[in-house]
Scaffold this active site. Structure first.
Site, short mmCIF file in Angstrom:
data_model
loop_
_atom_site.label_atom_id
_atom_site.label_comp_id
_atom_site.label_asym_id
_atom_site.label_seq_id
_atom_site.Cartn_x
_atom_site.Cartn_y
_atom_site.Cartn_z
N GLU A 27 -4.61 -18.55 -10.77
CA GLU A 27 -4.30 -19.49 -9.54
C GLU A 27 -5.58 -20.29 -9.37
OE1 GLU A 27 -5.46 -18.27 -5.76
OE2 GLU A 27 -5.92 -16.28 -6.16
N LYS A 47 -8.15 -6.86 0.65
CA LYS A 47 -9.44 -6.64 1.25
C LYS A 47 -9.55 -6.43 2.79
CE LYS A 47 -11.29 -10.57 -0.30
NZ LYS A 47 -9.81 -10.86 -0.73
N1 PSU Z 1 -8.21 -13.25 -1.40
C1 PSU Z 1 -9.20 -13.63 -2.27
N2 PSU Z 1 -9.64 -14.97 -2.66
C2 PSU Z 1 -8.68 -15.72 -2.38
C3 PSU Z 1 -7.59 -15.58 -1.77
C4 PSU Z 1 -7.21 -14.28 -1.26
O1 PSU Z 1 -9.96 -12.60 -2.22
O2 PSU Z 1 -8.96 -16.93 -3.05
C5 PSU Z 1 -6.39 -16.67 -1.66
C6 PSU Z 1 -5.34 -16.63 -2.66
O3 PSU Z 1 -4.97 -17.71 -3.10
C7 PSU Z 1 -4.06 -16.10 -1.69
C8 PSU Z 1 -4.67 -16.90 -0.45
O4 PSU Z 1 -2.85 -16.24 -2.02
O5 PSU Z 1 -5.95 -16.75 -0.36
C9 PSU Z 1 -3.95 -16.18 0.96
O6 PSU Z 1 -3.95 -16.92 1.64
P1 PSU Z 1 -3.18 -16.66 3.30
O7 PSU Z 1 -4.06 -15.54 3.65
O8 PSU Z 1 -3.63 -17.85 4.04
O9 PSU Z 1 -1.86 -16.41 2.91
#
Ligand code: PSU
Ligand code: MN
Length: 309
Positions: free
Chosen positions: A29, A163
């Site tokens: 990603e 997390k």
């Molecule tokens: N958790 C991480 N690093 C990240 C993300 C999540 O440790 O970069 C990013 C990922 O791209 C995940 C997104 O899909 O955050 C989720 O965002 P939201 O909580 O807004 O759905």
């Protein structure tokens, strides 16, 4: 097994060849690059992880939207652009049509990366952490679209778990409801990203890439629509003590609330703030676990390619 990639996608020559030949390919990603880590560690990580996949016998395919075009497989200049340009949008599934229509650059979340990977014919995707149910979601209804996408797109996502900025227990409940297999790799406990433990059991576990590959094959041979969440704990010598990280997470969550940050900005804010509050220690752990996931991703892609009839 190979179906032609969707015509809206621009595949790099290397990735197109590997997919056409049925060789192991692993998606990566780009939100983690643009919104998940600070420069220059973000681009260093992106380049290094591609190298780990290559060393493991898989072709890396980092996914992002560049100038409105979904790209599958990027070169180093493109990785650098994603790592430095402040105007790169965070793109989840709902944003895909808009970023394409406006010709903008977009870094894809787990959800959007899964969907584009599937449209390209890629079944394995390595990241750091997936989104989930946010704390307080009973009121805010903030549940990451990553979970919805896991329920409807056939890609195996390797992460280091969820997390503790999120509600881990509720995230596991939602994944169960959505029919998404959650498999602890080499562990009976679901890991919490920075730490190997979370206090929650992994619903299933597996100890070898061949077992994971067989689960994928059976799951999809039955016609089940969902992806899989493979939770690979951070190596023991690189984890953060759960008590230490929890204090930092609680402080970052309080600040997020005080500042009124909401929606898609919450996760990038929390990640950045935890790096600051830990004096960079959380960033080192984050990079270590992504490396570890890439090693497993290559092994899994090789094992999965071998199961093809
Ligand atoms: N958790 C991480 N690093 C990240 C993300 C999540 O440790 O970069 C990013 C990922 O791209 C995940 C997104 O899909 O955050 C989720 O965002 P939201 O909580 O807004 O759905
Ligand atoms: Mn959200």
């Amino acid at each position: 097994m190979t179906t032609a990639p969707h015509p809206a996608l621009k595949l790099s020559a290397e990735v197109a060849d590997a997919i056409a030949a049925g060789r192991p390919v692993v998606a990566l990603e780009s939100t983690i690059i643009s919104h998940g880590m600070p420069y220059p560690r973000n681009v260093e990580m992106a380049v290094e992880v591609e190298g780990i996949l290559r060393d493991g016998g898989a072709t890396p395919a980092t996914i992002a939207i560049l100038g409105g075009v979904p790209h599958i497989g990027l070169d180093e200049d493109e990785l650098r652009l994603l790592a430095t340009d402040p105007d790169v949008a965070k793109v989840s599934v709902r944003d895909l049509g808009h970023v394409m229509a406006t010709g903008a650059h977009g870094a894809t979340t787990v959800a959007a990366t899964m969907r584009l990977a599937a449209l390209a014919g890629i079944r394995i995707f390595v990241t750091g952490g997936i989104g989930g149910v946010h704390k307080g979601a009973e009121d805010s209804m903030d549940v990451s679209a990553d979970l919805t996408e896991l329920s409807q797109t056939p890609v195996a996502v390797i992460s280091a778990g969820v997390k503790s900025i999120l509600d881990i227990g509720r995230t596991l409940e939602v994944l169960e409801t959505l029919g998404v297999p959650v498999i602890g790799y080499g562990t009976d406990e679901f890991p919490s990203f920075y730490s190997r433990t979370s206090g929650h059991r992994a619903p299933m576990s597996a100890d070898a890439p061949e077992v994971l590959a067989a689960v994928m094959r059976h799951h999809w041979d039955l016609g089940l629509p969902s992806g899989l969440s493979i939770a690979n704990p951070v190596p023991a010598d690189e984890e953060m003590a759960p008590e230490r990280i929890q204090g930092l997470v609680d402080q970052a969550l309080r600040e997020c609330d005080e500042r009124g940050i909401h929606g898609k900005d919450i996760t990038p804010f929390l990640l950045g703030r935890i790096v600051e509050l830990s004096d960079g220690a959380s960033l080192e752990t984050n990079i270590a676990l992504v490396r570890n996931n890439a090693r497993l991703g290559a092994q899994l892609a090789v094992a999965y390619a071998r199961t093809a009839g």
